[in-house]
Motif scaffolding. Structure first.
Motif, short mmCIF file in Angstrom:
data_model
loop_
_atom_site.label_atom_id
_atom_site.label_comp_id
_atom_site.label_asym_id
_atom_site.label_seq_id
_atom_site.Cartn_x
_atom_site.Cartn_y
_atom_site.Cartn_z
N GLU A 1 4.74 65.50 44.58
CA GLU A 1 3.68 65.09 45.51
C GLU A 1 4.13 65.21 46.97
O GLU A 1 3.30 65.25 47.88
CB GLU A 1 3.27 63.65 45.23
CG GLU A 1 4.38 62.65 45.52
CD GLU A 1 4.04 61.24 45.10
OE1 GLU A 1 4.22 60.33 45.93
OE2 GLU A 1 3.61 61.06 43.94
N ARG B 1 -4.15 62.42 49.61
CA ARG B 1 -5.08 61.62 48.81
C ARG B 1 -6.51 62.15 48.87
O ARG B 1 -7.32 61.86 48.01
CB ARG B 1 -5.04 60.16 49.27
CG ARG B 1 -3.77 59.45 48.83
CD ARG B 1 -3.60 58.10 49.48
NE ARG B 1 -2.43 57.43 48.92
CZ ARG B 1 -1.19 57.71 49.23
NH1 ARG B 1 -0.94 58.65 50.11
NH2 ARG B 1 -0.17 57.07 48.67
N GLU B 2 -6.80 62.92 49.91
CA GLU B 2 -8.17 63.42 50.05
C GLU B 2 -8.16 64.95 50.13
O GLU B 2 -8.17 65.62 49.12
CB GLU B 2 -8.81 62.78 51.29
CG GLU B 2 -8.93 61.26 51.17
CD GLU B 2 -9.22 60.59 52.49
OE1 GLU B 2 -9.52 61.30 53.46
OE2 GLU B 2 -9.11 59.35 52.56
N PHE C 1 -2.19 62.81 41.66
CA PHE C 1 -2.56 61.90 42.74
C PHE C 1 -1.36 61.02 43.06
O PHE C 1 -0.84 60.36 42.17
CB PHE C 1 -3.76 61.03 42.35
CG PHE C 1 -4.32 60.28 43.51
CD1 PHE C 1 -5.23 60.88 44.37
CD2 PHE C 1 -3.91 58.98 43.79
CE1 PHE C 1 -5.74 60.19 45.46
CE2 PHE C 1 -4.42 58.29 44.87
CZ PHE C 1 -5.33 58.89 45.71
N PRO C 2 -0.89 60.97 44.30
CA PRO C 2 -1.32 61.85 45.40
C PRO C 2 -0.92 63.30 45.12
O PRO C 2 -0.02 63.55 44.34
CB PRO C 2 -0.61 61.29 46.62
CG PRO C 2 0.55 60.53 46.08
CD PRO C 2 0.18 60.05 44.72
#
Length: 846
Positions: free
Chosen positions: A667, A586-587, A700-701
């Protein structure tokens, strides 16, 4: 020409040609006396592969031959060359008037159907693959005849890349295929050592048979055709659901050097982990490396077993000793089915059953789950105990006693007659000579009369009354006696009796073993699993690996992780530099990794992937701490080369592999890109790499990705979309560079390519000139960068004074459009081009 036709028209050659026409794609071993002969093109091809003499029959027909008793080594070489071998034997004819010996094919040996021990790698699966189309789906089956394993995939025909990749991943020795499935073979057809066999129409079942039953029917038909008199059965077919395993395509397996390394065979993950002592354990280890689990409970169960084995080191030593007594039961039973049994195999099975019982006792004591031995196998072992000779069993029946003394009185007497027959004759001779006082008395033997007593003519008149005359000679008389006749019957019948009884018991024991086929396979599976867990435990202790944690948020967290293979083979005194990594879907999901050549980028990327594989294998991992998610696929794009056979350039191959990744990742995937875009021009390559990262950053993710590159411009992407920078640190002093091999957050200062070139031996004049050019290029780059950072740069170019000089409406529209461009939101290399073009255009207007 007519002479050639005459030579081919002899009865033997006509017989040869009749058989050969039925097997045009194989080397025909045609039995003639003590040799297998090959003729015509077969002879030429075999002579080349086997390095044997090529002669001529009747001075016209090419011919080459090998001794019948030494076939296996020759067959092995032909099989390794991807050839099929048809064995044609002489048989007894029912027609007493037949002019030539009758012959028939008794076996067809192909690379995918061998069961002979010396034709197989001890721990390598020997897969026969079958590819069949079924409406909009394709069945891909992999059968190992030597272990009775049968697994299969059921894939949509639209996913041709996945179908081809699955076939390559298993590295089959032979592929059976239907006409409509040939298009899916792809690169597999380029390997000359891979045998491709079209499915014969008569191997296909009727229309009522569907699905996996069709696969089993075709395989059974093919094996019956090849083995003629023997019947093979497989374990229950097992459908491979890819969601149950971590997906590893052929390129990833090759790039990570999981099971093979072209230069140093042991320098692989398999080479490091392989502490197995049984062949089935080694095969199991290889399968677990290629098919790591996606089931968290399964992974935890592996860790629990490793913990138990760690706590009981003394018991583990005993277990290894007992495992060393266990034979490759799966392959022995397959040899039984193929008519290749040896009496000595029974001793191996007997020891294996005994060892299994003792292993079970130890594992029960330490709390390690292990199945009980089936009652049927315990009963079989009793049959071995009561029947088999206590000494070393023969390789072939008749070489030495096979059955235990006391099991059969008739057999014991025959063995005694065979072993002591000569002594009996000598004792009888001495006895009769002493009783009769006839000094010339001798007991002799020939094929016509058998055993007889011979006395010289001068003493023949003194022969005892119980002697019966058999033959009169010039030099004397020949006799027999009731006692000699009885001895003769026992001695001459001994071999026949022994052969009959041993053959009956041998076939009985083979049948008894095969009746317990499924129980033996379960035993072999348990042994393989135990061997696997002990191997992982030994590695865990030797290399000080730790138990990782399973996490469900998709984050990869490795603290001071190491590459297990590189670390295992470091030179004496060198220490592996560990590194850490955090990837958050996520980041910080996409790491752009920069740093010099030789700094350790590829090693770092590979060790992340291998730690993930070890984790999903249920192994401990080489790190100080590891908290890992279950990933669905690992993709790698590392290195490349031309595919000359299909005319594909290095860059095209690179783009094909990249396309495969971009079209298949999710993902939950882990992706390793190394130098994507380097195979073309700088601007093209940089633009592609930039666009790929932007494409992946929009998800995303996001998929967890490491993107190693020498395009330093890409580090500008750190501003968003989950992208961040990592680099391999260096230390520079007085023109010398020290590669610290430590991964840090941020971007590297430079690539040190010229320094690496110097280390590689590039002439100093070249590296010095390269340094001058680099200095000039970097100065120009800095100047352009300053211009980029001026906020009013575009405004200056399109000020009113410049517009007043412009007469063309088109030019006015272009300049107004440029006012809308944000220089900070386009790739630096594009900004460079735009700025240079605008400067030039502006000067022209002035």
């Amino acid at each position: 020409m007519s002479e050639d036709n005459d030579a081919l028209s002899t009865p033997v050659m006509r017989q040869y040609l009749e058989i050969k026409v039925l097997h045009p794609d194989a080397i025909l071993f045609f039995r003639m006396g003590d040799f297998y002969e090959m003729f015509l093109e077969d002879a030429k091809e075999a002579a080349l592969i086997l390095d044997i003499t090529l002669t001529k029959r009747q001075n016209q027909i090419p011919m080459a031959g090998i001794p019948y008793h030494a076939t296996e080594s020759y067959i092995a070489r032909l099989i390794n060359a991807g050839k099929k071998v048809v064995v044609c034997e002489q048989i007894k004819s029912d027609d007493p008037k037949a002019k030539i010996m009758q012959r028939e094919v008794v076996r067809i040996i192909t690379p995918g159907t061998v069961v002979e021990e010396n034709l197989l790698g001890s721990y390598q699966n020997n897969y026969l693959s079958l590819v069949l189309c079924d409406k909009k789906y394709v069945y891909i089956a992999f059968a190992d005849v030597s272990t009775a394993e049968l697994i299969y995939f059921y894939l949509p025909e639209s996913d041709s890349d996945r179908i081809k990749d699955t076939i390559q991943r298993f590295s089959p020795k032979e592929v059976l295929y239907s006409p409509e499935s040939e298009k899916y073979l792809g690169p597999a057809t380029q390997d000359k050592k891979l045998t491709l066999t079209p499915v014969r129409p008569d191997f296909l079942p009727d229309a009522k048979t569907k699905g996996i039953d069709t696969v089993v029917h075709v395989l059974d038909a093919y094996l019956k055709y090849n083995y003629r008199r023997h019947d093979f059965k497989f374990k229950s077919p097992r459908l491979i659901d890819e969601s149950e395993f971590l997906g590893l395509d052929e390129r990833t397996i090759e790039h990570l050097e999981l099971v093979e390394n072209e230069n140093q065979k042991n320098h692989t993950l398999f080479g490091v982990l392989n502490r197995c002592v049984t062949p089935q354990g080694k095969r199991h280890l290889k399968q677990r490396i290629l098919f790591p689990s996606s089931n968290p409970e399964m992974i935890r169960s592996h860790w629990d077993k490793i913990q138990i084995l760690t706590s009981f080191k003394k018991e583990r030593t005993k277990l290894l000793s007992l495992l060393d007594e266990v034979i490759d039961i799966e392959r022995v039973l397959s040899r039984f089915r193929g008519g290749k049994a040896s009496p000595r195999d029974f001793r191996g099975i007997q020891k294996s059953i005994t060892s299994y019982t003792q292993i079970k006792t130890i594992l029960d004591e330490i709390g390690f789950s292990f199945s009980s031995l089936h009652t049927n196998l315990q009963e079989l072992n009793l049959k071995f105990d009561t029947r088999l000779s206590e000494g070393e069993l023969p390789v072939f029946l008749g070489n030495s006693p096979f059955l235990k003394s006391g099991y059969s009185k008739e057999y014991d007497h025959a063995i005694l007659a065979k072993e002591k027959g000569k002594d009996w004759i000598l004792e009888l001779e001495e006895k009769e000579k002493k009783a009769s006082g006839i000094s010339s008395l001798k007991i002799r033997y020939n094929k016509i009369l058998g055993y007889f007593i011979e006395i010289s003519r001068g003493q023949a008149k003194d022969a005892p009354s119980h002697f019966v005359k058999k033959q009169t000679l010039v030099t004397g008389e020949r006799f027999t006696s009731p006692e000699l006749e009885e001895m003769e019957r026992a001695i001459l019948a001994a071999d026949e009796i022994i052969e009959k009884i041993e053959k009956e018991e041998f076939e009985y024991l083979i049948s008894a073993c095969l009746e317990n086929f499924s129980d033996f396979l379960s035993l072999a599976s348990e042994i393989a699993s135990l061997d696997y867990h002990i191997s992982l435990t030994i590695c865990k202790e030797e290399y000080q690996w730790i138990c990782p944690e399973i996490r469900e948020d998709g984050v990869i967290q490795l603290v001071e992780s190491r590459h297990p293979v590189v670390e295992a083979f470091l030179p004496m005194g060198e220490r592996f530099v560990p590194n850490s990594l955090d990837l958050n879907p996520r980041e910080d999901a996409i790491a752009i990794l920069t740093g010099p050549n030789m700094a350790g980028k590829s090693t770092f990327m590979r060790q992340v992937a291998i730690n993930q594989i070890l984790f999903q294998m249920g192994s401990f991992v080489p790190a100080k701490f590891a908290s890992l998610p279950i990933v669905d696929r690992i993709f790698t794009r590392i290195g490349s080369g031309d595919n000359l056979t299909t005319g594909e350039s290095t860059f095209y191959v690179e783009m094909k592999e990249t396309a495969y990744i971009l079209n298949h990742y999710t993902e939950k995937s882990l992706i390793l890109f190394d130098e994507v875009g380097r195979g073309t021009s700088t601007y093209d390559g940089l633009s592609l790499a930039w666009a790929i990262l932007e494409f992946m950053g929009k998800d995303f993710p996001r998929a967890k990705t490491i993107f190693a590159t020498h395009y330093h411009e890409l580090t500008e992407l750190e501003k968003g979309n989950g992208i961040f920078n990592l680099y391999l640190d260096t230390f520079e002093k007085e023109g010398e560079i020290l590669f610290l091999k430590k991964v840090k957050k941020g971007k590297s200062k430079q690539s040190f390519g010229i320094y690496v070139a110097k280390l590689a031996g590039i002439p100093s004049q070249v590296t010095a000139r390269a340094r001058e050019l680099l200095t000039g290029l970097e100065s120009k780059k800095k100047e352009i960068k300053i211009k980029q950072e001026e906020p009013s740069l575009f405004g200056n170019l399109v000020d009113p004074e410049l517009l007043s000089k412009t007469k063309s409406p088109t030019e006015i529209r272009i300049l107004k459009k440029l006012e809308e461009i944000d220089i900070n939101k386009i790739p630096p290399i594009e900004a460079l081009q735009i700025l240079e073009e605008l400067n030039r255009w502006s000067k022209e207007k002035e």
